[in-house]
Design a protein around this motif. Structure first.
Motif, PDB file in Angstrom:
ATOM      1  N   PRO A  57       0.868  -1.298   0.064  1.00  0.00           N
ATOM      2  CA  PRO A  57      -0.089   0.110   0.042  1.00  0.00           C
ATOM      3  C   PRO A  57       0.941   1.274   0.176  1.00  0.00           C
ATOM      4  N   VAL A  58       2.128   1.220   0.339  1.00  0.00           N
ATOM      5  CA  VAL A  58       2.961   2.356   0.244  1.00  0.00           C
ATOM      6  C   VAL A  58       3.559   2.467  -0.818  1.00  0.00           C
ATOM      7  N   GLY A  60       3.564   0.314  -3.810  1.00  0.00           N
ATOM      8  CA  GLY A  60       2.777  -0.274  -4.909  1.00  0.00           C
ATOM      9  C   GLY A  60       3.443  -1.338  -5.636  1.00  0.00           C
ATOM     10  N   GLN A  61       4.643  -1.789  -4.862  1.00  0.00           N
ATOM     11  CA  GLN A  61       5.340  -3.230  -5.508  1.00  0.00           C
ATOM     12  C   GLN A  61       4.473  -4.240  -5.098  1.00  0.00           C
ATOM     13  N   PRO A  62       4.674  -5.212  -6.069  1.00  0.00           N
ATOM     14  CA  PRO A  62       3.866  -6.560  -5.737  1.00  0.00           C
ATOM     15  C   PRO A  62       4.585  -7.242  -4.577  1.00  0.00           C
ATOM     16  N   ASP A  63       3.697  -7.911  -3.757  1.00  0.00           N
ATOM     17  CA  ASP A  63       3.875  -8.710  -2.542  1.00  0.00           C
ATOM     18  C   ASP A  63       3.307 -10.060  -2.982  1.00  0.00           C
ATOM     19  N   PHE A  64       4.361 -10.861  -2.685  1.00  0.00           N
ATOM     20  CA  PHE A  64       3.759 -12.415  -2.930  1.00  0.00           C
ATOM     21  C   PHE A  64       3.533 -13.392  -1.439  1.00  0.00           C
ATOM     22  N   THR A  93      -4.618  -4.838  -5.618  1.00  0.00           N
ATOM     23  CA  THR A  93      -5.243  -4.308  -4.633  1.00  0.00           C
ATOM     24  C   THR A  93      -3.846  -3.630  -3.537  1.00  0.00           C
ATOM     25  N   ASN A  94      -4.134  -2.715  -3.074  1.00  0.00           N
ATOM     26  CA  ASN A  94      -3.082  -2.156  -2.008  1.00  0.00           C
ATOM     27  C   ASN A  94      -3.624  -2.489  -0.866  1.00  0.00           C
ATOM     28  N   THR A  95      -2.831  -3.289  -0.268  1.00  0.00           N
ATOM     29  CA  THR A  95      -3.272  -3.847   1.344  1.00  0.00           C
ATOM     30  C   THR A  95      -1.869  -4.482   2.139  1.00  0.00           C
ATOM     31  N   SER A 100      -5.093  -8.255   4.612  1.00  0.00           N
ATOM     32  CA  SER A 100      -5.477  -9.287   3.653  1.00  0.00           C
ATOM     33  C   SER A 100      -5.892 -10.348   4.319  1.00  0.00           C
ATOM     34  N   VAL A 101      -4.900 -10.920   5.166  1.00  0.00           N
ATOM     35  CA  VAL A 101      -5.322 -12.202   5.837  1.00  0.00           C
ATOM     36  C   VAL A 101      -6.732 -11.945   6.801  1.00  0.00           C
ATOM     37  N   ASN A 102      -6.966 -11.095   7.347  1.00  0.00           N
ATOM     38  CA  ASN A 102      -8.306 -10.634   8.053  1.00  0.00           C
ATOM     39  C   ASN A 102      -9.389 -10.540   7.147  1.00  0.00           C
TER      40      ASN A 102
END
Length: 142
Positions: A57-58, A60-64, A93-95, A100-102
């Motif tokens: 969310p800060v 914008g890079q992808p998280d896997f 989605t920025n999260t 995201s888990v919740n």
């Protein structure tokens, strides 16, 4: 298909759909459920989803990440294609990982009202730190 099967699967719209309208946000996606014919017993369903992607969310890079959903169903069970499309909706989605888990757990509880549920997110390292998040509903699953 006999009448009891038709009633059991009546609410499922995504499984038989051949179109490719992928939701772009979790708010647009919907989980679907079918009637649990074994609601008189406790058993655990586990979905192992190793290809989860969202955006930081800060930056914008992808998280896997690797999402594991485990639950003890009550009257309804989550349909797997709808879960696949729901998780896909996080792709742009920025999260935060914790969020995201919740969010996933909340959607599962809302859709099928399980006896117990847990969502585990194991996220790939960023800056040398991996983050693991576990959210539960209804108590721990053995």
């Amino acid at each position: 298909m006999d009448k009891s099967s038709k009633e059991r699967f009546d609410g499922l719209t995504l499984l038989s759909a051949s179109e490719r309208n992928y939701p772009t946000r979790p708010e647009e996606a919907r989980l679907e459920a079918f009637r649990n014919v074994y609601a008189d017993r406790d058993y655990i369903i586990e979905f192992d989803c190793p290809e989860y992607t969202s955006l930081c969310p800060v930056t914008g890079q992808p998280d896997f990440g690797h999402i594991i959903l485990r639950y003890v169903p009550d009257k309804l069970c989550i349909e797997s294609k709808s879960l696949k499309l729901y998780l896909y909706s996080f792709r742009n989605t920025n999260t935060f990982h914790e969020e995201s888990v919740n969010t996933i757990l909340d959607a599962v509880v809302k859709t099928c009202a399980p006896r117990k549920a847990e969502v585990i997110g194991r996220f790939r390292p960023r800056g040398g730190i991996a983050i693991n998040v576990k959210a539960t509903y209804g108590g721990a699953i053995e």
